[in-house]
Design an enzyme around this catalytic site. Structure first.
Site, PDB file in Angstrom:
ATOM      1  N   HIS A 173     -13.083   2.927  -0.394  1.00  0.00           N
ATOM      2  CA  HIS A 173     -13.294   2.022   0.439  1.00  0.00           C
ATOM      3  C   HIS A 173     -13.769   0.541   0.231  1.00  0.00           C
ATOM      4  CE1 HIS A 173     -13.422   5.611   3.709  1.00  0.00           C
ATOM      5  NE2 HIS A 173     -11.982   5.278   3.514  1.00  0.00           N
ATOM      6  N   ARG A 192      -2.303  -2.100  -3.580  1.00  0.00           N
ATOM      7  CA  ARG A 192      -3.596  -1.562  -3.469  1.00  0.00           C
ATOM      8  C   ARG A 192      -3.447  -0.263  -4.483  1.00  0.00           C
ATOM      9  NH1 ARG A 192      -5.173   3.125   0.593  1.00  0.00           N
ATOM     10  NH2 ARG A 192      -7.369   3.418   0.279  1.00  0.00           N
ATOM     11  N   ARG A 211     -12.786  15.910   6.518  1.00  0.00           N
ATOM     12  CA  ARG A 211     -13.457  16.354   5.199  1.00  0.00           C
ATOM     13  C   ARG A 211     -14.958  16.723   5.614  1.00  0.00           C
ATOM     14  NH1 ARG A 211     -11.571  10.623   3.144  1.00  0.00           N
ATOM     15  NH2 ARG A 211      -9.408  11.003   2.104  1.00  0.00           N
ATOM     16  N   GLU A 247      -8.678  -5.338   4.958  1.00  0.00           N
ATOM     17  CA  GLU A 247      -8.787  -4.984   3.670  1.00  0.00           C
ATOM     18  C   GLU A 247      -7.491  -5.866   3.068  1.00  0.00           C
ATOM     19  OE1 GLU A 247      -9.457  -0.536   2.952  1.00  0.00           O
ATOM     20  OE2 GLU A 247      -8.787  -0.710   5.004  1.00  0.00           O
ATOM     21  N   LYS A 276       3.101   0.818   3.402  1.00  0.00           N
ATOM     22  CA  LYS A 276       2.664  -0.246   4.370  1.00  0.00           C
ATOM     23  C   LYS A 276       2.872  -1.510   3.615  1.00  0.00           C
ATOM     24  CE  LYS A 276      -0.558   2.527   6.787  1.00  0.00           C
ATOM     25  NZ  LYS A 276      -1.958   2.805   7.319  1.00  0.00           N
ATOM     26  N   ASN A 311       0.737  -1.218  -0.007  1.00  0.00           N
ATOM     27  CA  ASN A 311      -0.132   0.080   0.018  1.00  0.00           C
ATOM     28  C   ASN A 311       0.958   1.201   0.042  1.00  0.00           C
ATOM     29  OD1 ASN A 311      -1.845   2.116   0.470  1.00  0.00           O
ATOM     30  ND2 ASN A 311      -2.839   1.143   2.116  1.00  0.00           N
TER      31      ASN A 311
END
Length: 395
Positions: free
Chosen positions: A177, A88, A238, A381, A16, A9
């Site tokens: 997501h 990812r 956000r 995930e 990661k 990722n």
């Protein structure tokens, strides 16, 4: 039989990674590379419960991944046993709509789609190029955040803009997501012992970034995030849904530039803008201490969640299960309680004692009399990525 898969990722200044045995679904190693682009880059590598650290110059993703390989060579496990590398990828647009074996044309498409995800796709591409150089003898596979929502019907993904403008600039709701929503919804069905194709679900992924989805018979029919991750629920920093006219108003009346407004809406708003804190634990503590600003922020957060759940309940024609996941969804029992108490009109009844239990396992928090089963499902995930990568490699 062991089938290790390396999962990456890649962010602009961090990577990661995990190695998961896709057969046993056990984590064999994990790590974090930070401060890419600096002279004091840092790598943390964990294997068999032992952490190994190194600080060194990491000028770019290529050097960073070479150093990651060196950590595996020194501390294990053996990367030569890895059968594939999963990446990812945040944005696949409407061209890359499923987990995909990476070749040069896929990389070119990701570059082409970078304007849709300028903070995520470019470092993702850099990571893919570097990883293919570092590990050239195994297949590389892209897993897209947007792919799960490629099933959205036109009435869900279409904005009311002139058709030619929307087509030219690829303007539509994409959703994000998706890997988490996919994992949680499948896990919920399995947990309840029901076929995935026979369950109507609402999944609330509540972290610093937050999104919610309506899933009918294993297919997403709506989701709160849109063309970008800014739309939808109130998040850590956000805004979520706002009147688009606010952008023009701030430009005219406040003299703010497009970049300043972008920063305001994405990085300085949400719970941070409302309460002064982006972490819901801090907001909850302030609210319980009587802080009025935090109390209003909390109410706005809950209101938006209830609004979306009610909307998706209607679109689905009723929901069998509502699942909470991600950092806030899994750990903030007060968020779950306040949301569910406002859903009694839908037949939701929460078990307060079960809701207060902290666990890393899937669990029911509704009462036996509840017309809708309410679950807490810890997301994973990386495991979902490993499953999808294995499926592509086998095919």
């Amino acid at each position: 039989m062991s089938t290790p898969i390396l999962l990456l990722n890649c962010g602009s200044s961090s990577i990661k990674y995990q190695v998961i045995d896709a057969e046993s679904e056990q984590v064999m190693a994990k790590g974090l590379i930070e401060r890419i682009g600096s002279d004091d880059g840092h790598i943390e590598h964990e294997v068999d419960g032992t952490e190994h650290e190194k600080t060194l110059p990491l000028p770019d993703h290529t050097v960073s991944l070479r150093e990651m390989v060196a950590m595996f060579d020194e501390f294990g496990p053996d990367l030569s046993a890895v059968t594939a590398v999963g990446h990812r990828a945040v944005h696949g647009g409407d061209q890359l709509t499923s987990t995909t074996l990476i070749d040069d044309s896929v990389v070119d498409t990701l570059v082409e789609l970078s304007p849709l995800a300028p903070l995520h796709n470019p470092p993702g591409v850099a990571g893919i190029k570097a990883a293919r150089e570092a590990l050239p003898d195994v297949p590389h596979v892209a897993v897209f955040d947007t792919a799960f929502f490629s099933s959205l019907p036109p009435e869900s993904y279409t904005y009311a803009l002139p058709v030619d403008v929307a087509k030219k600039y690829k303007i539509r709701r994409y959703g994000f997501h998706g890997t988490s929503h996919h994992y949680v919804s499948e896990t919920a069905a399995n947990f309840l012992g029901k076929p995935y194709s026979e369950v109507n679900q609402i999944v609330a992924h509540l972290g610093n970034g937050a999104s919610i989805s309506g899933i009918r018979a294993g297919k997403a029919i709506d989701t709160s995030m849109g063309m970008t991750p800014l739309e939808g629920l109130v998040m850590g920093t956000r805004t979520g849904d706002i009147d688009p006219g606010l952008v023009f108003y701030l430009a005219r009346e406040a003299g703010m530039s497009i970049d300043e407004i972008d920063t305001l809406l994405n990085k300085k708003s949400g719970m941070l803008g409302l309460a002064g804190f982006s972490d819901m634990r801090d907001v909850e503590a302030k609210m319980e201490a009587g802080d009025e600003r935090a109390g209003v922020a909390w109410s706005v957060y809950i209101h938006r969640l209830v609004f979306y759940i009610g909307a998706y309940f209607t679109l689905l024609g009723g929901a069998d299960v509502i699942s909470f996941t991600a950092g806030v969804g899994e750990n903030a029992s007060l968020v779950r309680r306040d949301v569910c108490n406002r859903l009694k009109v839908l037949g939701v009844e929460i078990d307060d004692e079960a809701n207060d239990v902290r666990s890393k396992e899937p669990r029911v928090i509704s009462t036996p009399d509840s017309k809708v089963t309410v679950l807490v499902i810890p997301t994973n995930e990386e495991l979902q990525m490993a499953r999808e990568v294995l499926d592509v490699v086998r095919r």
